[in-house]
Scaffold this motif. Sequence first.
Motif, PDB file in Angstrom:
ATOM      1  N   GLY A   1       6.325  -5.341  -1.438  1.00  0.00           N
ATOM      2  CA  GLY A   1       6.487  -5.837  -2.801  1.00  0.00           C
ATOM      3  C   GLY A   1       5.665  -5.052  -3.807  1.00  0.00           C
ATOM      4  O   GLY A   1       6.125  -4.776  -4.923  1.00  0.00           O
ATOM      5  N   LEU A   2       4.456  -4.671  -3.425  1.00  0.00           N
ATOM      6  CA  LEU A   2       3.604  -3.887  -4.328  1.00  0.00           C
ATOM      7  C   LEU A   2       4.196  -2.499  -4.580  1.00  0.00           C
ATOM      8  O   LEU A   2       4.152  -1.993  -5.712  1.00  0.00           O
ATOM      9  CB  LEU A   2       2.202  -3.770  -3.740  1.00  0.00           C
ATOM     10  CG  LEU A   2       1.383  -5.070  -3.720  1.00  0.00           C
ATOM     11  CD1 LEU A   2       0.111  -4.894  -2.905  1.00  0.00           C
ATOM     12  CD2 LEU A   2       1.045  -5.518  -5.143  1.00  0.00           C
ATOM     13  N   LEU A   3       4.739  -1.874  -3.543  1.00  0.00           N
ATOM     14  CA  LEU A   3       5.359  -0.555  -3.728  1.00  0.00           C
ATOM     15  C   LEU A   3       6.576  -0.646  -4.642  1.00  0.00           C
ATOM     16  O   LEU A   3       6.846   0.262  -5.436  1.00  0.00           O
ATOM     17  CB  LEU A   3       5.747   0.038  -2.372  1.00  0.00           C
ATOM     18  CG  LEU A   3       4.576   0.418  -1.462  1.00  0.00           C
ATOM     19  CD1 LEU A   3       5.095   0.928  -0.119  1.00  0.00           C
ATOM     20  CD2 LEU A   3       3.672   1.468  -2.112  1.00  0.00           C
ATOM     21  N   THR A   4       7.325  -1.755  -4.549  1.00  0.00           N
ATOM     22  CA  THR A   4       8.458  -1.955  -5.450  1.00  0.00           C
ATOM     23  C   THR A   4       7.970  -2.199  -6.875  1.00  0.00           C
ATOM     24  O   THR A   4       8.591  -1.739  -7.842  1.00  0.00           O
ATOM     25  CB  THR A   4       9.319  -3.125  -4.972  1.00  0.00           C
ATOM     26  OG1 THR A   4       9.845  -2.828  -3.673  1.00  0.00           O
ATOM     27  CG2 THR A   4      10.484  -3.376  -5.922  1.00  0.00           C
TER      28      THR A   4
ATOM     29  N   LEU B   1      -1.098   0.969  -5.729  1.00  0.00           N
ATOM     30  CA  LEU B   1      -0.955   1.816  -4.547  1.00  0.00           C
ATOM     31  C   LEU B   1      -2.067   1.549  -3.533  1.00  0.00           C
ATOM     32  O   LEU B   1      -1.800   1.370  -2.331  1.00  0.00           O
ATOM     33  CB  LEU B   1      -0.977   3.285  -4.957  1.00  0.00           C
ATOM     34  CG  LEU B   1      -1.107   4.305  -3.820  1.00  0.00           C
ATOM     35  CD1 LEU B   1       0.167   4.329  -2.985  1.00  0.00           C
ATOM     36  CD2 LEU B   1      -1.442   5.679  -4.369  1.00  0.00           C
ATOM     37  N   LEU B   2      -3.320   1.516  -4.002  1.00  0.00           N
ATOM     38  CA  LEU B   2      -4.452   1.274  -3.108  1.00  0.00           C
ATOM     39  C   LEU B   2      -4.356  -0.102  -2.460  1.00  0.00           C
ATOM     40  O   LEU B   2      -4.695  -0.272  -1.278  1.00  0.00           O
ATOM     41  CB  LEU B   2      -5.762   1.411  -3.873  1.00  0.00           C
ATOM     42  CG  LEU B   2      -6.095   2.816  -4.399  1.00  0.00           C
ATOM     43  CD1 LEU B   2      -7.372   2.774  -5.230  1.00  0.00           C
ATOM     44  CD2 LEU B   2      -6.220   3.809  -3.259  1.00  0.00           C
ATOM     45  N   ALA B   3      -3.885  -1.084  -3.223  1.00  0.00           N
ATOM     46  CA  ALA B   3      -3.724  -2.430  -2.663  1.00  0.00           C
ATOM     47  C   ALA B   3      -2.664  -2.434  -1.565  1.00  0.00           C
ATOM     48  O   ALA B   3      -2.856  -3.064  -0.513  1.00  0.00           O
ATOM     49  CB  ALA B   3      -3.333  -3.411  -3.772  1.00  0.00           C
ATOM     50  N   ALA B   4      -1.547  -1.725  -1.789  1.00  0.00           N
ATOM     51  CA  ALA B   4      -0.482  -1.665  -0.781  1.00  0.00           C
ATOM     52  C   ALA B   4      -0.970  -0.989   0.492  1.00  0.00           C
ATOM     53  O   ALA B   4      -0.734  -1.486   1.609  1.00  0.00           O
ATOM     54  CB  ALA B   4       0.731  -0.927  -1.348  1.00  0.00           C
ATOM     55  N   ALA B   5      -1.662   0.145   0.351  1.00  0.00           N
ATOM     56  CA  ALA B   5      -2.171   0.859   1.523  1.00  0.00           C
ATOM     57  C   ALA B   5      -3.261   0.057   2.221  1.00  0.00           C
ATOM     58  O   ALA B   5      -3.301  -0.031   3.458  1.00  0.00           O
ATOM     59  CB  ALA B   5      -2.706   2.229   1.105  1.00  0.00           C
TER      60      ALA B   5
ATOM     61  N   LEU C   1      -0.877   5.993   1.603  1.00  0.00           N
ATOM     62  CA  LEU C   1      -1.991   6.411   0.750  1.00  0.00           C
ATOM     63  C   LEU C   1      -1.896   7.886   0.395  1.00  0.00           C
ATOM     64  O   LEU C   1      -2.023   8.266  -0.779  1.00  0.00           O
ATOM     65  CB  LEU C   1      -3.311   6.125   1.454  1.00  0.00           C
ATOM     66  CG  LEU C   1      -4.576   6.501   0.676  1.00  0.00           C
ATOM     67  CD1 LEU C   1      -4.658   5.723  -0.630  1.00  0.00           C
ATOM     68  CD2 LEU C   1      -5.824   6.269   1.522  1.00  0.00           C
ATOM     69  N   ALA C   2      -1.664   8.740   1.390  1.00  0.00           N
ATOM     70  CA  ALA C   2      -1.616  10.184   1.140  1.00  0.00           C
ATOM     71  C   ALA C   2      -0.460  10.544   0.209  1.00  0.00           C
ATOM     72  O   ALA C   2      -0.631  11.308  -0.757  1.00  0.00           O
ATOM     73  CB  ALA C   2      -1.487  10.931   2.468  1.00  0.00           C
ATOM     74  N   SER C   3       0.714   9.992   0.490  1.00  0.00           N
ATOM     75  CA  SER C   3       1.877  10.291  -0.346  1.00  0.00           C
ATOM     76  C   SER C   3       1.690   9.733  -1.751  1.00  0.00           C
ATOM     77  O   SER C   3       2.012  10.388  -2.748  1.00  0.00           O
ATOM     78  CB  SER C   3       3.142   9.694   0.278  1.00  0.00           C
ATOM     79  OG  SER C   3       3.371  10.212   1.573  1.00  0.00           O
ATOM     80  N   GLY C   4       1.158   8.513  -1.830  1.00  0.00           N
ATOM     81  CA  GLY C   4       0.955   7.888  -3.130  1.00  0.00           C
ATOM     82  C   GLY C   4      -0.053   8.617  -3.992  1.00  0.00           C
ATOM     83  O   GLY C   4       0.123   8.722  -5.214  1.00  0.00           O
ATOM     84  N   LEU C   5      -1.115   9.126  -3.384  1.00  0.00           N
ATOM     85  CA  LEU C   5      -2.110   9.865  -4.165  1.00  0.00           C
ATOM     86  C   LEU C   5      -1.532  11.161  -4.722  1.00  0.00           C
ATOM     87  O   LEU C   5      -1.874  11.580  -5.833  1.00  0.00           O
ATOM     88  CB  LEU C   5      -3.342  10.165  -3.299  1.00  0.00           C
ATOM     89  CG  LEU C   5      -4.229   8.963  -2.977  1.00  0.00           C
ATOM     90  CD1 LEU C   5      -5.355   9.365  -2.036  1.00  0.00           C
ATOM     91  CD2 LEU C   5      -4.791   8.346  -4.256  1.00  0.00           C
ATOM     92  N   ALA C   6      -0.648  11.797  -3.964  1.00  0.00           N
ATOM     93  CA  ALA C   6       0.023  13.003  -4.464  1.00  0.00           C
ATOM     94  C   ALA C   6       0.894  12.663  -5.674  1.00  0.00           C
ATOM     95  O   ALA C   6       0.926  13.411  -6.663  1.00  0.00           O
ATOM     96  CB  ALA C   6       0.865  13.625  -3.356  1.00  0.00           C
TER      97      ALA C   6
END
Length: 422
Positions: free
Chosen positions: A307-310, A350-354, A379-384
């Motif tokens: 849900g957070l990623l959405t 993002l950090l909350a989801a990871a 986390l890695a993909s989201g930070l990019a």
Amino acid sequence: MKSVITCDMEGRIETFSKGAEELFGYSAEEVVGKERVSVFSPGEIVLQNVPVWLDTASREGKYEGETRFLRKDGSPFSARIRITPTFANGKANGQTGYCGVTEAVAEEVDPPIRWTTKLVKALAITRMPFLSAVLMPAFIGGAFAYHYVLDNPGTAFSWGLFLWAVLGVALLHLGSNVMNDYFDVKDGTDGANNNYFLQFSGGSRAIELGLITLGQTKKLGLLLLAASGLIGAYLAWATGWPALMIGLAGLAIGYLYTAPPVRLVARRGLGELGIALAFGPLVTLGIVYVATLQLVPMAFWIGLPAGLLTANILLINEFPDAESDALTGKNHLVVTFGKEKSTYIYLGILLAAAGLTLGLSFALPGGNLWLALVAVLILASGLAIFRHIRMHYEDRSLVLSNKRTIALSALGGLFTAIALIL
């Protein structure tokens, strides 16, 4: 009489000649910087032919052909068109747009519309490609129910009820999409917005393209919601009142996201929060319940990262729409806090989801190393993506982050479901 129109790479009109005013019936003031060239063509021709014309012009230096256009009053006319690429400072610096020269012809032109175009039309009206946002948490719920909840004595997995539930949430999502478009057009939000990213933000634009009328949009949306409601009623009858309550909560969030007087999207963060719940925990909680007849608290938490990623998809799509949304009272997070601060809201989500995914990998019985790996990948993909957002949150290159955020949500959900199975 010849019409000369230039536009940028996304079709936004930049110049509009006197001949164009006479041929199409618009004034330059009405369309320059306010409309896209798609407004001049029937919607099915836009879907089927316009991308091909533009691609041909870019690759071969020009496109020439005959087609049917629409005047401002809706009357059709046949014309010959020549499209060439435009360059601001020479070809070495890359293409910046297109120039279309149009001349009416006496012979009637009626371009054939393929059946595949009609299929694409249906996909566009309902925004069906975004179904992954609700299907991934449904699969996560199914995987969790099958491989963890079944450990409870006397629990059985009902494939039939699971599949009905998946269909129900899919129809609910499609119905919500259509009703969101209806209210965004009705309240003027879509009409005020010409900065949207094609296919990624600003709604489906189906009404604007003439693919469906405003009235038909309302009827279709209500029909889809009614179909979802019938499935929900059946599931509630077959499994009990919790299914009804969870379904009603999802329906309320989906419908009231843009519907007045609640209009969650205008409530400074309630819209994003509602989407995070509706496209994650509520789906997984409901799926697990109807499939196993068990209300399991972990079923709520297992869906929250999805849900957070959405919610981040929603957030990143708000960036190009922020200025026009503010004009129509659509006070979402980006309007409320501004684009620069909202980049850090994206990071926080993002950090909350990871972090939740990592925590769940330890909280599940016996632990789940695969889920920990999913957390690292998110986390890695989201930070990019975040780094790209920080560099481009004020320009059109941000669209790459929109695409990648959608992919991260879909793949993150898929990998989570797989990790729960392994």
